[in-house]
Design an enzyme around this catalytic site. Structure first.
Site, PDB file in Angstrom:
ATOM      1  N   CYS A 161       0.819  -1.217   0.000  1.00 33.09           N
ATOM      2  CA  CYS A 161       0.000   0.000   0.000  1.00 33.09           C
ATOM      3  C   CYS A 161       0.854   1.268   0.000  1.00 33.09           C
ATOM      4  CB  CYS A 161      -0.985   0.045   1.153  1.00 33.09           C
ATOM      5  SG  CYS A 161      -2.197   1.352   0.883  1.00 33.09           S
ATOM      6  N   CYS A 367      -5.778   2.333  -4.745  1.00 34.29           N
ATOM      7  CA  CYS A 367      -5.282   2.926  -3.523  1.00 34.29           C
ATOM      8  C   CYS A 367      -6.331   3.919  -3.023  1.00 34.29           C
ATOM      9  CB  CYS A 367      -3.952   3.633  -3.830  1.00 34.29           C
ATOM     10  SG  CYS A 367      -3.102   4.131  -2.344  1.00 34.29           S
TER      11      CYS A 367
HETATM   12  C1  LIG Z   1      -1.105   0.135   6.936  1.00 33.48           C
HETATM   13  C2  LIG Z   1      -1.557  -0.637   5.725  1.00 33.48           C
HETATM   14  C3  LIG Z   1      -2.554  -0.119   4.912  1.00 33.48           C
HETATM   15  C4  LIG Z   1      -2.983  -0.811   3.793  1.00 33.48           C
HETATM   16  N1  LIG Z   1      -4.002  -0.294   3.049  1.00 33.48           N
HETATM   17  C5  LIG Z   1      -4.469  -0.971   1.999  1.00 33.48           C
HETATM   18  C6  LIG Z   1      -5.607  -0.500   1.267  1.00 33.48           C
HETATM   19  O1  LIG Z   1      -6.175   0.542   1.586  1.00 33.48           O
HETATM   20  N2  LIG Z   1      -6.050  -1.224   0.222  1.00 33.48           N
HETATM   21  C7  LIG Z   1      -5.455  -2.406  -0.156  1.00 33.48           C
HETATM   22  O2  LIG Z   1      -5.904  -3.041  -1.096  1.00 33.48           O
HETATM   23  N3  LIG Z   1      -4.370  -2.891   0.505  1.00 33.48           N
HETATM   24  C8  LIG Z   1      -3.870  -2.208   1.569  1.00 33.48           C
HETATM   25  N4  LIG Z   1      -2.810  -2.706   2.282  1.00 33.48           N
HETATM   26  C9  LIG Z   1      -2.025  -3.833   1.727  1.00 33.48           C
HETATM   27  C10 LIG Z   1      -2.624  -5.221   1.969  1.00 33.48           C
HETATM   28  O3  LIG Z   1      -2.887  -5.418   3.338  1.00 33.48           O
HETATM   29  C11 LIG Z   1      -1.606  -6.259   1.461  1.00 33.48           C
HETATM   30  O4  LIG Z   1      -1.289  -5.941   0.115  1.00 33.48           O
HETATM   31  C12 LIG Z   1      -2.146  -7.675   1.533  1.00 33.48           C
HETATM   32  O5  LIG Z   1      -2.443  -8.031   2.866  1.00 33.48           O
HETATM   33  C13 LIG Z   1      -1.124  -8.642   0.951  1.00 33.48           C
HETATM   34  O6  LIG Z   1      -1.597  -9.951   1.020  1.00 33.48           O
HETATM   35  P1  LIG Z   1      -0.591 -11.191   1.019  1.00 33.48           P
HETATM   36  O7  LIG Z   1      -1.439 -12.389   1.088  1.00 33.48           O
HETATM   37  O8  LIG Z   1       0.403 -11.045  -0.066  1.00 33.48           O
HETATM   38  O9  LIG Z   1       0.220 -11.009   2.395  1.00 33.48           O
HETATM   39  P2  LIG Z   1      -0.373 -11.034   3.870  1.00 33.48           P
HETATM   40  O10 LIG Z   1      -1.832 -10.726   3.871  1.00 33.48           O
HETATM   41  O11 LIG Z   1       0.520 -10.145   4.663  1.00 33.48           O
HETATM   42  O12 LIG Z   1      -0.221 -12.546   4.339  1.00 33.48           O
HETATM   43  C14 LIG Z   1       1.001 -13.226   4.356  1.00 33.48           C
HETATM   44  C15 LIG Z   1       0.812 -14.528   5.139  1.00 33.48           C
HETATM   45  O13 LIG Z   1       1.977 -15.336   4.959  1.00 33.48           O
HETATM   46  C16 LIG Z   1       2.311 -15.933   6.197  1.00 33.48           C
HETATM   47  N5  LIG Z   1       3.735 -16.272   6.204  1.00 33.48           N
HETATM   48  C17 LIG Z   1       4.774 -15.415   6.339  1.00 33.48           C
HETATM   49  N6  LIG Z   1       5.926 -16.092   6.343  1.00 33.48           N
HETATM   50  C18 LIG Z   1       5.613 -17.412   6.191  1.00 33.48           C
HETATM   51  C19 LIG Z   1       6.385 -18.599   6.132  1.00 33.48           C
HETATM   52  N7  LIG Z   1       7.712 -18.592   6.259  1.00 33.48           N
HETATM   53  N8  LIG Z   1       5.753 -19.784   5.941  1.00 33.48           N
HETATM   54  C20 LIG Z   1       4.390 -19.813   5.829  1.00 33.48           C
HETATM   55  N9  LIG Z   1       3.615 -18.717   5.903  1.00 33.48           N
HETATM   56  C21 LIG Z   1       4.222 -17.524   6.085  1.00 33.48           C
HETATM   57  C22 LIG Z   1       1.924 -14.877   7.226  1.00 33.48           C
HETATM   58  O14 LIG Z   1       1.736 -15.455   8.514  1.00 33.48           O
HETATM   59  C23 LIG Z   1       0.642 -14.292   6.636  1.00 33.48           C
HETATM   60  O15 LIG Z   1      -0.505 -14.975   7.116  1.00 33.48           O
HETATM   61  C24 LIG Z   1      -2.381  -2.057   3.447  1.00 33.48           C
HETATM   62  C25 LIG Z   1      -1.372  -2.592   4.268  1.00 33.48           C
HETATM   63  C26 LIG Z   1      -0.972  -1.900   5.405  1.00 33.48           C
HETATM   64  C27 LIG Z   1       0.098  -2.492   6.295  1.00 33.48           C
END
Ligand SMILES: Cc1cc2nc3c(=O)[nH]c(=O)nc-3n(C[C@H](O)[C@H](O)[C@H](O)COP(=O)(O)OP(=O)(O)OC[C@H]3O[C@@H](n4cnc5c(N)ncnc54)[C@H](O)[C@@H]3O)c2cc1C
Length: 423
Positions: A161, A367
């Site tokens: 983000c 965004c």
């Molecule tokens: C402050 C903030 C504001 C945001 N605002 C927005 C917004 O307004 N709109 C929007 O669309 N997005 C927003 N986002 C971004 C959004 O939250 C992320 O892009 C999204 O969560 C990414 O998803 P992901 O599945 O890639 O990672 P995540 O949701 O972070 O999940 C990763 C997972 O992998 C697991 N994991 C990590 N390491 C390992 C390992 N070694 N082995 C097995 N599992 C593991 C973790 O435990 C976790 O459960 C924001 C993020 C933040 C921090």
């Protein structure tokens, strides 16, 4: 069971969405999800928590309630990929094998890349919305601020983000404006980027906002240290903003900003005292990806190397990746994952059935940027950095309806539809 037809690494936004969508297409697939975390977080609401309009408790739920039925949850952390053997190793040396692998463990927050930050985060008037524990502290700082210097940072690396470092700044400024103290606030945005927003149509709205709130912007700045004891932030920059130039030329003994060198060929090192600081750490692929054969060798941040349209790994054809951990040059958001997940699902099922990979991700991301309490600009765009608006009105104009979308509708959609694969 140690073998799965489809193994998913990471049960966050991407992992659970893709698992649910796969099962909706074919309930007979055998899917394992590897993730050690007991809790699942709705991170997009942490900006709203920091602004005092969302309860932090509603951003955290038990992962056990969201792991899709008919999948197997393996509560382990993956440490090593052996793609030639279709195997992953976990922290307890457990081996899991697969036919097809989906890699989505998110992005790593590199707090230790800023000297002193880890030790001082969450106290000494230094906060971050990038952390479940400290997002509520941001609101404490904003609410109790009585004027002085407020600093908001944005790192030089890509982050999840990209808008979040400045979203909270606009809300803070609006709060102080309404409280009647904004004219006593010296607000600095210290950003590693070179522009306020990458899509010019939306940047225009934000430039007006920066000027309205009197925010001093420092672009191309790399924050190197934050000292909670002296309340000093240090950063390197090639471009000194006009504001800092003026500050240094009129430097009084009582002043708090110092500059160590100012040679055009070198980075200037700047130190600035602050009263409150909201910081966002540099980010990179999780170390176990960076140290693996899956990484993009050409990318110093070590993301998973994929084809940016099919989401298939460039070298290992039975591996796909999505979410924050890939080298796809899109903005890393949950909104992007909503468009990536169906592409991964369609292409993976095509691969399983010996068909061509026809689904293509166009780099869509969104965004939602709150410009004040009650108004929000929903910036949507794709790989071409051109606006890609969903609604039949000019989305560069902040609106109340978009604020409702962000604060009420999207959180509900996330827990009830997106993770279940139905939105
Ligand atoms: C402050 C903030 C504001 C945001 N605002 C927005 C917004 O307004 N709109 C929007 O669309 N997005 C927003 N986002 C971004 C959004 O939250 C992320 O892009 C999204 O969560 C990414 O998803 P992901 O599945 O890639 O990672 P995540 O949701 O972070 O999940 C990763 C997972 O992998 C697991 N994991 C990590 N390491 C390992 C390992 N070694 N082995 C097995 N599992 C593991 C973790 O435990 C976790 O459960 C924001 C993020 C933040 C921090």
């Amino acid at each position: 069971m140690n073998h799965f037809q489809i193994l998913i690494i990471g049960g966050g936004n991407a992992g659970l969405s893709v698992a649910s969508q796969l099962l909706l297409k074919n309930k007979n697939l055998t899917i394992g999800i590897v993730d050690p975390a007991e809790k699942h977080y709705y991170q997009p609401a942490w900006t709203l928590v920091g602004a005092g309009v969302f309860d932090i408790k509603d951003t955290e739920k038990d992962q056990s309630n969201y792991i899709p039925k008919n999948t197997t949850w393996i509560k382990e952390a993956v440490t090593t990929f052996l793609p030639e053997k279709n195997t992953v190793l976990c922290s307890n040396d457990k081996e899991i094998t697969y036919d097809y692998l989906i890699v989505c463990p998110g992005i790593q927050l590199d707090w230790d890349k800023i000297d002193g930050l880890k030790e001082t985060l969450g106290k000494n008037e230094i906060s971050s919305n990038y952390n479940f524990k400290t997002a509520p502290y941001t609101w404490e700082l904003i609410k109790n601020f009585k004027g002085g210097t407020a600093v908001f940072t944005n790192p030089t690396t890509p982050i999840k983000c990209g808008g979040a470092p400045h979203k909270i700044m606009y809300l803070a400024c609006d709060y102080w404006l309404k409280k009647g103290i904004l004219d006593q606030c010296d607000v600095h945005y210290i950003s590693g980027a070179s522009v306020i927003f990458g899509v010019p149509e939306y940047a225009e709205t934000l430039k007006k906002l920066v000027s309205k709130y009197g925010i001093k912007v420092h672009f191309g700045a790399n924050v190197t240290a934050i000292n909670g004891g002296t309340k000093t932030i240090s950063f390197e920059t090639k471009e000194l903003s006009k504001d800092l130039e003026n500050k240094f030329s009129n430097l009084q003994t009582s002043d708090y900003a110092i500059i160590e060198n100012k040679n055009e060929d070198l980075f200037s090192k700047v130190s600035l005292n602050f009263d409150i600081c909201h910081t966002v750490p540099p980010q990179s692929a999780p170390d176990f990806i960076k140290n693996s054969l899956l990484k993009d060798d050409k990318n110093p941040l070590g993301y998973v190397e994929i084809d940016k349209n099919t989401m298939q790994h460039s070298r290992y054809k039975n591996i796909f990746s999505l979410g924050d951990c890939t080298n796809a040059p899109c903005s890393k958001t949950g909104a992007a994952i909503r468009k990536q997940a169906p592409v991964v699902v369609q292409n993976l099922l095509a691969l399983i059935n010996g068909m061509p990979l026809n689904a293509s991700y166009d780099g869509y991301s969104a965004c939602p940027i709150p410009t004040q309490y009650g108004k929000l600009m929903l910036a949507e765009f794709d790989y071409s950095n051109k606006p890609k608006m969903t609604f039949p009105f000019d989305q560069a104009k902040p609106r109340w309806t978009m604020w409702i979308l962000k604060t009420k509708i999207l959180p509900w959609l996330y827990w009830n539809k997106i993770l279940k694969g139905t939105a």
